[in-house]
Design a protein around this motif. Structure first.
Motif, PDB file in Angstrom:
ATOM      1  N   MET A 228       0.840  -1.194   0.000  1.00  0.00           N
ATOM      2  CA  MET A 228       0.000   0.000   0.000  1.00  0.00           C
ATOM      3  C   MET A 228       0.880   1.251   0.000  1.00  0.00           C
ATOM      4  SD  MET A 228      -2.870  -0.947   2.899  1.00  0.00           S
ATOM      5  CE  MET A 228      -4.290  -2.001   2.505  1.00  0.00           C
ATOM      6  N   ASN A 231      -0.126   6.764   2.830  1.00  0.00           N
ATOM      7  CA  ASN A 231      -1.360   7.256   3.435  1.00  0.00           C
ATOM      8  C   ASN A 231      -2.400   6.155   3.574  1.00  0.00           C
ATOM      9  OD1 ASN A 231      -0.357   9.878   3.697  1.00  0.00           O
ATOM     10  ND2 ASN A 231      -1.097  10.491   1.675  1.00  0.00           N
ATOM     11  N   THR A 232      -2.524   5.332   2.538  1.00  0.00           N
ATOM     12  CA  THR A 232      -3.485   4.235   2.588  1.00  0.00           C
ATOM     13  C   THR A 232      -3.118   3.266   3.690  1.00  0.00           C
ATOM     14  OG1 THR A 232      -3.856   4.418   0.206  1.00  0.00           O
ATOM     15  CG2 THR A 232      -4.557   2.375   1.260  1.00  0.00           C
ATOM     16  N   THR A 235      -3.931   4.619   7.236  1.00  0.00           N
ATOM     17  CA  THR A 235      -5.357   4.468   7.522  1.00  0.00           C
ATOM     18  C   THR A 235      -5.699   3.017   7.827  1.00  0.00           C
ATOM     19  OG1 THR A 235      -5.907   6.358   6.117  1.00  0.00           O
ATOM     20  CG2 THR A 235      -7.685   4.803   6.604  1.00  0.00           C
ATOM     21  N   TRP A 236      -5.157   2.120   7.004  1.00  0.00           N
ATOM     22  CA  TRP A 236      -5.425   0.695   7.219  1.00  0.00           C
ATOM     23  C   TRP A 236      -4.923   0.232   8.580  1.00  0.00           C
ATOM     24  CZ3 TRP A 236      -2.379  -3.499   8.327  1.00  0.00           C
ATOM     25  CH2 TRP A 236      -2.984  -4.756   8.219  1.00  0.00           C
TER      26      TRP A 236
END
Length: 330
Positions: A228, A231-232, A235-236
């Motif tokens: 990923m 940023n993704t 969040t995850w």
């Protein structure tokens, strides 16, 4: 914090056992007595270090040391060992793989063989480069088996031992990127996201288990970190471990204890501390407060690499992973 063994110390441990054939624990699927082969015939290249996969990843350690510190006195012995990667030896390894069937060393041994090949490909050492060219047919066999196996694996294996799916994908991804194998990298990324991207609120209630050397929770997290964008992933990770800032669930953040290091299964827990340290150091790139957690796990195991052969034949590899991550993220 205890003194950490340097590259030379880790290399010396590995060099002492990569050609030690016995004691030996190896898989052989037999249809008759004629199918049995002693380890040095079945695996002329990787017959030491107690079992096949430990011998493979001990070779990875040695190539890693050679690439990082080619001036060490141990480098000569490492180069000599790499000279033993011959066409005949690799052909014999392939014959054994074919005789043993699709499940042989799947996925742990497969992943470590590809990690070894990635490190050989990364090297500027002539002996390592020759070794990479010679070993490539075995890497190609494993590549083909991965392309066949991963689409058929409907559910990931979330154990803390050799068949953990996230750990295998993480190592195979290293090879795919080093070899510029875009087909394999696409498959690894697609499978990773399919299996793990929607996971939320991980309780980690089964960790630690009594014979684990991997953390299913942390291996999955580090794999997502690799597939990923930043940023993704942030969040995850917040959704996956929502109480991470409070260091909960607590059992995931506390180093584990080892009751008996001469018992090969119980000694796995030293490896769990080291593999957790490896993961925590990497995750600290997103959460810097995790550095202290990583250091605590590393400290719990680093002085026990040679307590007993049940640990010494494999623990230095995981010490190398942890210390490598520490140098990159601490």
């Amino acid at each position: 914090m205890p003194a950490k063994p340097d590259h030379a110390a880790l290399a010396r441990i590995a060099l002492a056992h990569i050609t030690r054939i016995y004691p030996h624990s190896g898989q052989q699927r037999l249809k008759s007595a004629a199918d049995w082969h002693p380890p040095e015939q079945a695996h002329p290249l990787f017959c030491g270090s107690y079992d096949w996969h430990s011998c493979v990843h001990s070779h990875w350690l040695l190539v890693r040391v050679l690439n990082r510190a080619p001036e060490l006195p141990e480098a000569a012995a490492i180069r000599q060992r790499l000279g033993q990667i011959t066409d005949d030896a690799v052909a014999a390894e392939i014959t054994t793989f074919e005789r043993q069937g699709q499940g042989f060393e799947r996925p742990y041994g497969w992943a470590w063989l590809l990690m070894l090949q990635a490190e050989l490909l990364r090297s500027s050492e002539p002996t390592a480069r020759r070794g990479a060219a010679t070993l490539q047919p075995l890497a190609d066999l494993i590549h083909r088996r991965l392309l066949d196996y991963l689409p058929r694996l409907l559910y990931p294996i979330r154990s803390g031992q050799h068949n953990n799916t996230a750990f295998a994908l993480l190592l195979c991804l290293e090879y795919a990127r080093m070899a510029q194998d875009q087909q394999l990298e696409r498959l690894l990324r697609e499978r990773s996201l399919t299996w793990f991207a929607d996971d939320r609120g991980c309780p980690a209630w089964g960790e630690p288990s009594g014979e684990d050397f991997l953390s299913p929770t942390l291996q999955q997290a580090v794999l997502m970190q690799q597939v990923m964008d930043g940023n993704t992933f942030a969040t995850w990770l917040n959704d996956f471990l929502p109480d991470l800032a409070a260091q909960q669930p607590a059992t995931l953040f506390r180093p584990v204890s080892v009751s008996e290091r001469s018992d090969g299964k119980l000694a796995h827990l030293d490896g769990l501390n080291l593999s957790r340290a490896w993961c925590w150091f990497q995750l600290s790139a997103t959460w810097p407060t995790l550095l202290a957690v990583a250091e605590a796990h590393l400290a719990a195991a680093i002085n026990h690499l040679e307590d007993d052969y049940m640990g010494s034949h494999w623990l230095p590899t995981f010490a190398m992973l942890a210390q490598q991550a520490a140098s990159e993220h601490a």
